[in-house]
Motif scaffolding. Structure first.
Motif, PDB file in Angstrom:
ATOM      1  N   TRP A 195       1.041  -1.020   0.071  1.00  0.00           N
ATOM      2  CA  TRP A 195       0.036   0.018   0.041  1.00  0.00           C
ATOM      3  C   TRP A 195       0.890   1.186  -0.143  1.00  0.00           C
ATOM      4  O   TRP A 195       1.770   1.387   0.702  1.00  0.00           O
ATOM      5  N   MET A 196       0.698   2.028  -0.682  1.00  0.00           N
ATOM      6  CA  MET A 196       1.440   3.211  -1.054  1.00  0.00           C
ATOM      7  C   MET A 196       1.907   3.923  -0.075  1.00  0.00           C
ATOM      8  O   MET A 196       2.946   4.858  -0.167  1.00  0.00           O
ATOM      9  N   ASP A 197       0.941   4.253   1.100  1.00  0.00           N
ATOM     10  CA  ASP A 197       1.225   5.162   2.222  1.00  0.00           C
ATOM     11  C   ASP A 197       2.201   4.346   3.531  1.00  0.00           C
ATOM     12  O   ASP A 197       2.312   5.165   4.383  1.00  0.00           O
ATOM     13  N   LEU A 198       2.315   3.329   3.217  1.00  0.00           N
ATOM     14  CA  LEU A 198       2.865   2.423   4.229  1.00  0.00           C
ATOM     15  C   LEU A 198       4.191   2.966   4.759  1.00  0.00           C
ATOM     16  O   LEU A 198       4.432   3.043   6.171  1.00  0.00           O
ATOM     17  N   GLY A 199       5.031   3.119   3.965  1.00  0.00           N
ATOM     18  CA  GLY A 199       6.557   3.286   4.282  1.00  0.00           C
ATOM     19  C   GLY A 199       7.097   2.222   5.105  1.00  0.00           C
ATOM     20  O   GLY A 199       6.636   1.051   4.861  1.00  0.00           O
ATOM     21  N   VAL A 200       7.831   2.630   6.303  1.00  0.00           N
ATOM     22  CA  VAL A 200       8.335   1.536   7.192  1.00  0.00           C
ATOM     23  C   VAL A 200       7.396   0.529   7.882  1.00  0.00           C
ATOM     24  O   VAL A 200       7.651  -0.497   8.234  1.00  0.00           O
ATOM     25  N   LEU A 201       6.086   1.288   7.911  1.00  0.00           N
ATOM     26  CA  LEU A 201       4.982   0.282   8.346  1.00  0.00           C
ATOM     27  C   LEU A 201       4.506  -0.872   7.610  1.00  0.00           C
ATOM     28  O   LEU A 201       3.702  -1.744   7.962  1.00  0.00           O
ATOM     29  N   ALA A 202       5.178  -1.124   6.458  1.00  0.00           N
ATOM     30  CA  ALA A 202       4.956  -2.246   5.661  1.00  0.00           C
ATOM     31  C   ALA A 202       5.638  -3.457   6.164  1.00  0.00           C
ATOM     32  O   ALA A 202       5.287  -4.533   6.130  1.00  0.00           O
ATOM     33  N   THR A 203       6.770  -3.175   6.841  1.00  0.00           N
ATOM     34  CA  THR A 203       7.396  -4.226   7.612  1.00  0.00           C
ATOM     35  C   THR A 203       7.259  -4.102   9.226  1.00  0.00           C
ATOM     36  O   THR A 203       7.367  -5.144  10.057  1.00  0.00           O
ATOM     37  N   TYR A 204       7.227  -3.031   9.831  1.00  0.00           N
ATOM     38  CA  TYR A 204       7.266  -2.728  11.063  1.00  0.00           C
ATOM     39  C   TYR A 204       5.814  -3.225  11.708  1.00  0.00           C
ATOM     40  O   TYR A 204       4.887  -2.390  11.416  1.00  0.00           O
ATOM     41  N   GLY A 205       6.169  -4.168  12.434  1.00  0.00           N
ATOM     42  CA  GLY A 205       4.602  -4.723  13.141  1.00  0.00           C
ATOM     43  C   GLY A 205       3.743  -5.371  12.052  1.00  0.00           C
ATOM     44  O   GLY A 205       2.550  -5.334  12.373  1.00  0.00           O
ATOM     45  N   ARG A 206       4.355  -6.013  11.057  1.00  0.00           N
ATOM     46  CA  ARG A 206       3.330  -6.860  10.148  1.00  0.00           C
ATOM     47  C   ARG A 206       3.524  -8.241  10.616  1.00  0.00           C
ATOM     48  O   ARG A 206       4.357  -8.584  10.696  1.00  0.00           O
ATOM     49  N   ILE A 207       2.391  -8.710  11.085  1.00  0.00           N
ATOM     50  CA  ILE A 207       2.232 -10.154  11.485  1.00  0.00           C
ATOM     51  C   ILE A 207       0.820 -10.715  11.093  1.00  0.00           C
ATOM     52  O   ILE A 207      -0.121  -9.964  10.977  1.00  0.00           O
ATOM     53  N   PHE A 208       0.945 -11.894  10.733  1.00  0.00           N
ATOM     54  CA  PHE A 208      -0.104 -12.620  10.261  1.00  0.00           C
ATOM     55  C   PHE A 208      -0.722 -11.934   9.335  1.00  0.00           C
ATOM     56  O   PHE A 208      -2.047 -11.952   8.949  1.00  0.00           O
ATOM     57  N   GLU A 209       0.019 -11.463   8.279  1.00  0.00           N
ATOM     58  CA  GLU A 209      -0.359 -10.893   6.998  1.00  0.00           C
ATOM     59  C   GLU A 209      -0.882  -9.756   7.109  1.00  0.00           C
ATOM     60  O   GLU A 209      -1.930  -9.254   6.502  1.00  0.00           O
ATOM     61  N   THR A 210      -0.850  -8.964   8.258  1.00  0.00           N
ATOM     62  CA  THR A 210      -1.625  -7.885   8.476  1.00  0.00           C
ATOM     63  C   THR A 210      -0.657  -6.679   9.198  1.00  0.00           C
ATOM     64  O   THR A 210       0.248  -7.046   9.941  1.00  0.00           O
ATOM     65  N   ASN A 211      -0.731  -5.778   8.511  1.00  0.00           N
ATOM     66  CA  ASN A 211      -0.030  -4.392   9.122  1.00  0.00           C
ATOM     67  C   ASN A 211      -0.580  -3.721  10.197  1.00  0.00           C
ATOM     68  O   ASN A 211      -1.493  -2.827  10.261  1.00  0.00           O
ATOM     69  N   MET A 212      -0.318  -4.586  11.526  1.00  0.00           N
ATOM     70  CA  MET A 212      -0.846  -4.176  12.737  1.00  0.00           C
ATOM     71  C   MET A 212      -0.770  -2.812  13.224  1.00  0.00           C
ATOM     72  O   MET A 212      -1.595  -2.161  13.656  1.00  0.00           O
ATOM     73  N   VAL A 213       0.500  -2.311  13.041  1.00  0.00           N
ATOM     74  CA  VAL A 213       0.654  -0.886  13.696  1.00  0.00           C
ATOM     75  C   VAL A 213       0.035  -0.141  12.762  1.00  0.00           C
ATOM     76  O   VAL A 213      -0.673   0.843  13.480  1.00  0.00           O
ATOM     77  N   TRP A 214       0.191  -0.320  11.539  1.00  0.00           N
ATOM     78  CA  TRP A 214      -0.695   0.722  10.640  1.00  0.00           C
ATOM     79  C   TRP A 214      -2.194   0.769  10.855  1.00  0.00           C
ATOM     80  O   TRP A 214      -2.894   1.591  10.887  1.00  0.00           O
ATOM     81  N   ALA A 215      -2.602  -0.727  11.166  1.00  0.00           N
ATOM     82  CA  ALA A 215      -4.039  -0.798  11.522  1.00  0.00           C
ATOM     83  C   ALA A 215      -4.425   0.024  12.662  1.00  0.00           C
ATOM     84  O   ALA A 215      -5.515   0.729  12.631  1.00  0.00           O
ATOM     85  N   VAL A 216      -3.618  -0.102  13.630  1.00  0.00           N
ATOM     86  CA  VAL A 216      -4.192   0.663  14.908  1.00  0.00           C
ATOM     87  C   VAL A 216      -3.880   2.217  14.744  1.00  0.00           C
ATOM     88  O   VAL A 216      -4.848   3.072  15.089  1.00  0.00           O
ATOM     89  N   TRP A 217      -2.946   2.579  14.094  1.00  0.00           N
ATOM     90  CA  TRP A 217      -2.745   4.250  13.637  1.00  0.00           C
ATOM     91  C   TRP A 217      -3.968   4.552  13.084  1.00  0.00           C
ATOM     92  O   TRP A 217      -4.404   5.554  13.285  1.00  0.00           O
ATOM     93  N   LEU A 218      -4.218   3.971  11.832  1.00  0.00           N
ATOM     94  CA  LEU A 218      -5.414   4.501  10.941  1.00  0.00           C
ATOM     95  C   LEU A 218      -6.767   4.458  11.403  1.00  0.00           C
ATOM     96  O   LEU A 218      -7.430   5.302  11.442  1.00  0.00           O
ATOM     97  N   SER A 219      -6.857   3.338  12.390  1.00  0.00           N
ATOM     98  CA  SER A 219      -8.244   3.252  13.161  1.00  0.00           C
ATOM     99  C   SER A 219      -8.306   4.360  14.097  1.00  0.00           C
ATOM    100  O   SER A 219      -9.259   5.092  14.392  1.00  0.00           O
ATOM    101  N   ILE A 220      -7.191   4.713  14.823  1.00  0.00           N
ATOM    102  CA  ILE A 220      -7.233   5.909  15.691  1.00  0.00           C
ATOM    103  C   ILE A 220      -7.357   7.245  15.024  1.00  0.00           C
ATOM    104  O   ILE A 220      -7.782   8.207  15.376  1.00  0.00           O
TER     105      ILE A 220
END
Length: 303
Positions: free
Chosen positions: A89-114
């Motif tokens: 996804w174009m906006d991920l940057g380092v979050l494409a790998t930082y906190g990616r577990i179970f095929e999910t961008n977990m840190v990105w998911a929490v950040w965008l939900s907030i």
């Protein structure tokens, strides 16, 4: 135009403005494109109107507002855009790998939900309450308007799913995300306890507190991912400070609440948008500074 309709229209425009324009995701020169505006209006505008209707009809409460806002973030970024799962996804940057577990961008998911809960949903709703206090307890949509808004929102969601991002998400994770969004929406109605975390500092300095909150989000999700700090830190701290933020709102009067909103928006409007302008996104500094001054003027007029 009926005044209630004007208020609903304003609310529906504030959401894409703060969620897309202020964040730089859709810069000023792009938002004026009729197709972009219509699409974002249906998605963001439809979402914030539906959430406000549910919030008003389900006896308000800031815990409800927070959870409904998070549900919106999950629906937009997880179910429609699929950025929760797409590693490219174009906006991920380092979050494409930082906190990616179970095929999910977990840190990105929490950040965008907030982000969506606070800036795309809650702030527009709070501003309408501040600007139009006579509508504070009133619904803005009748049955017909509610149906039209729901159809527009679902249509935008489907279009986004099929046309914006061709990525096919992992089925199990996607289904669990769908269930989580449903759970939040339907369980919110059953909540009986109001969220209240009283801290005298916030009542004395609501603008400063709001500024600290947004800067904390910048640190947690834009700076820490570039360090060796474990991803579990932003994964847990973000939700904790968000609960704390919503816990303060019940204890604030109208002027304090607007000061809080100014604080929350300040780092975006007076710093981030200027940085985006310097990086070549035309019009961001005018949008940022102009918006802050309009809200500041309203704040100074309140007694």
């Amino acid at each position: 135009m009926e005044r209630k309709l004007k208020v609903a229209l304003l609310l529906s425009l504030l959401s894409p403005f703060f969620g897309e324009v202020m964040s730089g995701s859709t810069p000023p020169l792009e938002i004026i494109n009729p197709f972009s505006l219509l699409f974002l209006w249906a998605f963001y505008g439809g979402g914030v109107l539906l959430i406000r209707e549910a919030w008003i009809r389900w006896d308000r409460g800031y815990l409800r507002l927070m959870l409904l806002g998070i549900a919106y973030g999950i629906i937009e970024e997880g179910l429609a855009v699929k950025s929760f799962f797409d590693p490219n996804w174009m906006d991920l940057g380092v979050l494409a790998t930082y906190g990616r577990i179970f095929e999910t961008n977990m840190v990105w998911a929490v950040w965008l939900s907030i982000f969506h809960a606070v800036f795309s949903i809650s702030i527009p709703i709070l501003l309408i309450e501040i600007f139009y206090p006579d509508f504070k307890e009133k619904s803005l949509l009748a049955k017909r308007g509610l149906k039209i808004t729901f159809v527009a929102f679902v249509s935008a969601l489907i279009i986004t799913f099929f046309l914006l991002n061709p990525y096919s998400p992992p089925l199990i994770q996607y289904f669990l995300t769908f269930l989580l969004a449903l759970f939040l929406i339907f369980e919110v109605k059953r909540i009986r306890k109001n969220l209240s975390i009283e801290w005298e500092f916030v009542q004395r300095h609501p603008m400063l507190y709001g500024t600290f909150f947004t800067i904390s989000l910048f640190i947690l999700y834009l700076i820490i991912p570039n360090t060796k700090i474990p991803f579990v830190i932003p994964l847990l701290l973000g939700p904790v400070i968000t609960v704390h933020l919503y816990g303060q709102m019940r204890n604030l009067n109208t002027k304090q609440l607007l000061a809080l909103v100014l604080g929350l928006l300040g780092p975006f409007l007076l710093f981030y948008d200027i940085v985006l302008e310097l990086n070549g996104i035309f019009g961001m500094s005018i949008v940022g500074i102009g918006t802050f001054l309009i809200l500041l003027k309203k704040y100074l007029e309140l007694k």
